[in-house]
Write a protein that holds these residues in place. Structure first.
Motif: not given
Length: 317
Positions: A42, A53, A57, A187, A192
């Motif tokens: 990410v 994050h 996921a 995400l 993101i």
């Protein structure tokens, strides 16, 4: 089916932790989910946000595994298999829709793709120990419980019923691609701006690296592992690979891939690897698996129906 080919795709992004002048970092973590290695990358403002994050996921992938795994006894798919030939099983709409799409994939390929291949009697061994071909009777009998036509869906009650006792369905062919797509979707919804969900070669990307460079994914040459056939540049996209060169049986001078034709029970021959790129990892993996089974000519004919998807096909030597 790219779970068998985690080494086929080579990432060319920058390191595990990279920080740019605009205070973005690229963080990559590896974890085991769905019986395979997942690499989650990410782009975030700092490593703390990135780790949070990545965990989000990972939780999403775990959620999906707890719905569709055929190996975990409590999952809805395991229950569908348990009640094969007995009664329909009500499932979540998400599981129902994934199964419905899988049946559509079977219809598109006249059965070259089939999630009921999970019931295949394993008469082929791909660990190098096979010395003779299985008998014709053994091969013919191995597919007796395989047949997408016997998967009955009730859209009103969202039930799945396997009409033959002994049938099973499983999502080894598209499940990890689906998880990669869903991880990306989650995400993105959390803000993101860029990343990669790589499920052992079934991968979904979005956004860009720090510095706005597109993600680069190298497709390795199966006959020359240290060389690449092509480097794909991806923004919002997906890649999946299916192939035979890491897992196969070689008998009487002929290579038999671990990818089995659901109709005949015979392994696919003629192609060493198929890498498909497009928008969805689930759909790309359906195509890569199907092309391996159909072969070069019929596989290319299938691909022509989907202009947004491209394939790199490597034939056997």
């Amino acid at each position: 089916m790219s779970k068998y080919l985690g080494s086929t795709l080579l990432f060319l992004c920058l390191g595990l932790l990279f920080q740019t002048a605009d205070a973005q970092v690229l963080v990559k973590r590896q974890l085991t989910k769905m019986g395979s290695l997942f690499d989650i990358t990410v782009v975030a403002r700092d490593s703390i946000q990135a780790d949070q994050h990545i965990q989000n996921a990972a939780n999403e992938i775990e959620r999906i595994e707890n719905l569709i795994s055929e190996w975990r006894p409590h999952t809805q798919i395991a229950q569908v298999n348990q009640y094969a030939g007995i009664s329909p099983v009500q499932v979540d709409k998400e599981v129902f829709e994934l199964t419905r799409r899988a049946i559509q994939y079977s219809q598109l390929t006249d059965g070259a793709f089939d999630i009921s291949i999970a019931a295949l009697d394993k008469v082929w061994v791909f660990d190098g120990s096979m010395e003779e071909l299985p008998s014709d009777d053994a091969i013919r009998n191995s597919v007796q419980y395989v047949g997408y036509q016997y998967i009955a869906l009730d859209s009103v009650n969202t039930t799945i019923f396997l009409e033959k006792k002994g049938m099973k369905i499983g999502f080894g062919s598209i499940g990890k691609g689906y998880a990669a797509d869903k991880g990306r979707e989650l995400l993105q919804s959390l803000g993101i701006q860029g990343g990669i969900i790589n499920a052992s070669g079934d991968l979904s990307t979005w956004g860009a690296q720090p510095g706005r460079q597109l993600w680069k994914v190298g497709v390795r040459n199966p006959f020359k592992p240290h060389k690449m056939i092509k480097v794909l540049k991806l923004g919002y996209g997906s890649v999946a690979t299916s192939g035979s060169y890491e897992k196969f049986a070689e008998l009487h001078g002929k290579r038999y891939a671990h990818i089995i034709n659901p109709i005949t029970g015979w392994p696919s021959t003629g192609l060493t690897s198929v890498t498909v790129s497009g928008q969805s990892a689930e759909f790309a993996n359906f195509l890569s698996t199907s092309i391996m089974v159909l072969g070069n000519k019929k596989g290319k004919k299938l691909l022509k129906n989907f202009a947004d998807y491209k394939a790199i096909i490597v034939k056997d030597k």
